[in-house]
Enzyme design. Structure first.
Site, mmCIF file in Angstrom:
data_model
loop_
_atom_site.group_PDB
_atom_site.id
_atom_site.type_symbol
_atom_site.label_atom_id
_atom_site.label_comp_id
_atom_site.label_asym_id
_atom_site.label_seq_id
_atom_site.Cartn_x
_atom_site.Cartn_y
_atom_site.Cartn_z
ATOM 1 N N ASP A 32 0.721 -1.387 -0.129
ATOM 2 C CA ASP A 32 0.072 -0.126 -0.055
ATOM 3 C C ASP A 32 0.882 1.233 -0.005
ATOM 4 O OD1 ASP A 32 -1.641 2.287 1.036
ATOM 5 O OD2 ASP A 32 -3.158 0.679 1.468
ATOM 6 N N ASN A 88 -13.046 -3.198 3.194
ATOM 7 C CA ASN A 88 -13.970 -2.004 3.393
ATOM 8 C C ASN A 88 -14.928 -2.119 2.246
ATOM 9 O OD1 ASN A 88 -12.709 -0.803 5.601
ATOM 10 N ND2 ASN A 88 -11.510 0.154 4.059
ATOM 11 N N GLN A 95 -14.353 2.857 2.245
ATOM 12 C CA GLN A 95 -13.834 2.234 0.922
ATOM 13 C C GLN A 95 -13.659 3.536 -0.043
ATOM 14 O OE1 GLN A 95 -16.102 -0.463 -1.295
ATOM 15 N NE2 GLN A 95 -14.618 -1.024 -2.458
ATOM 16 N N HIS A 101 -10.730 -5.122 -2.429
ATOM 17 C CA HIS A 101 -9.251 -5.469 -1.930
ATOM 18 C C HIS A 101 -9.666 -5.700 -0.690
ATOM 19 C CE1 HIS A 101 -10.203 -0.962 -1.781
ATOM 20 N NE2 HIS A 101 -9.374 -1.347 -0.684
ATOM 21 N N HIS A 103 -6.779 -5.512 2.988
ATOM 22 C CA HIS A 103 -5.975 -5.015 3.698
ATOM 23 C C HIS A 103 -5.405 -5.785 4.374
ATOM 24 C CE1 HIS A 103 -6.790 -0.670 2.639
ATOM 25 N NE2 HIS A 103 -7.919 -1.228 2.772
HETATM 26 P P1 AMP Z 1 -9.810 1.470 0.937
HETATM 27 O O1 AMP Z 1 -9.963 2.841 1.716
HETATM 28 O O2 AMP Z 1 -10.213 0.315 1.499
HETATM 29 O O3 AMP Z 1 -10.575 1.571 -0.242
HETATM 30 O O4 AMP Z 1 -8.217 1.606 0.726
HETATM 31 C C1 AMP Z 1 -7.688 1.922 -0.469
HETATM 32 C C2 AMP Z 1 -6.382 1.804 -0.116
HETATM 33 O O5 AMP Z 1 -5.555 1.810 -1.350
HETATM 34 C C3 AMP Z 1 -5.627 2.726 0.819
HETATM 35 O O6 AMP Z 1 -5.040 2.358 1.753
HETATM 36 C C4 AMP Z 1 -4.616 3.710 -0.225
HETATM 37 O O7 AMP Z 1 -3.391 3.855 0.597
HETATM 38 C C5 AMP Z 1 -4.460 2.554 -1.210
HETATM 39 N N1 AMP Z 1 -3.916 3.082 -2.403
HETATM 40 C C6 AMP Z 1 -4.549 3.835 -3.235
HETATM 41 N N2 AMP Z 1 -3.715 3.872 -4.499
HETATM 42 C C7 AMP Z 1 -2.731 3.215 -4.513
HETATM 43 C C8 AMP Z 1 -1.797 2.862 -5.517
HETATM 44 N N3 AMP Z 1 -1.765 3.471 -6.540
HETATM 45 N N4 AMP Z 1 -0.948 2.140 -5.161
HETATM 46 C C9 AMP Z 1 -1.002 1.480 -3.714
HETATM 47 N N5 AMP Z 1 -1.896 1.659 -2.908
HETATM 48 C C10 AMP Z 1 -2.848 2.479 -3.160
#
Ligand code: AMP
Ligand code: ZN
Length: 139
Positions: A32, A88, A95, A101, A103
């Protein structure tokens, strides 16, 4: 199916480079970019589903088995003390990227990762209402 404007479709399928820990025909596991702790990773299916509601059962089953494998290896690699698996669904649940995805968040004794909630109380009224409503829905 891939979704044209979905960043995680592009990352999962290698169109956008990422720090990849693991890849197979169904998934890519990446670090992440905004980690909650050292080693925070994301499991991304290569096929697009917006969230868990839409995820095929077969992919859901494989995702949890993969989570077990990755956290076991990462625990040996990083020497962390525990793991949170967070997933999420929907903006109300936090989300921000609408491609399913998981975590994988390593935890270290005494770290300041804030994943808690305020403990409430299950009232009799809520308990009865929830049990009744849930039982009256179809599977
Ligand atoms: P969520 O809030 O559960 O949708 O999590 C989205 C996650 O994606 C967050 O922890 C971000 O830091 C991560 N994220 C967003 N864009 C990228 C990216 N390009 N590469 C890696 N992680 C990302
Ligand atoms: Zn997608």
């Amino acid at each position: 199916m891939k979704k044209e404007d979905c960043i995680f479709c592009k990352i999962a399928n290698g169109e956008i480079p990422s720090a990849t820990l693991y890849e197979d025909e169904n998934f890519r596991v990446i670090l992440d970019l905004g980690p909650a702790s050292k080693g925070h990773a994301l499991i991304l299916p290569k096929e697009h589903s917006a969230n868990l509601y839409e995820l095929p059962d077969e992919t859901a089953a494989k995702a949890l088995i993969l989570a077990k494998k990755i956290i076991s290896r990462m625990t040996r690699a990083l020497g962390c003390d525990g793991y949170n698996i967070v997933q999420n669904n929907g903006e109300a649940a936090g989300q921000t990227v609408h491609h399913f995805h998981m975590h994988l968040i390593p935890r270290y004794q005494g770290d300041q990762v804030g994943l808690g909630w305020q403990v409430g109380e299950l009232t009799d009224a809520d308990k009865n209402e929830i049990l009744e409503k849930f039982q009256s829905t179809e599977d």
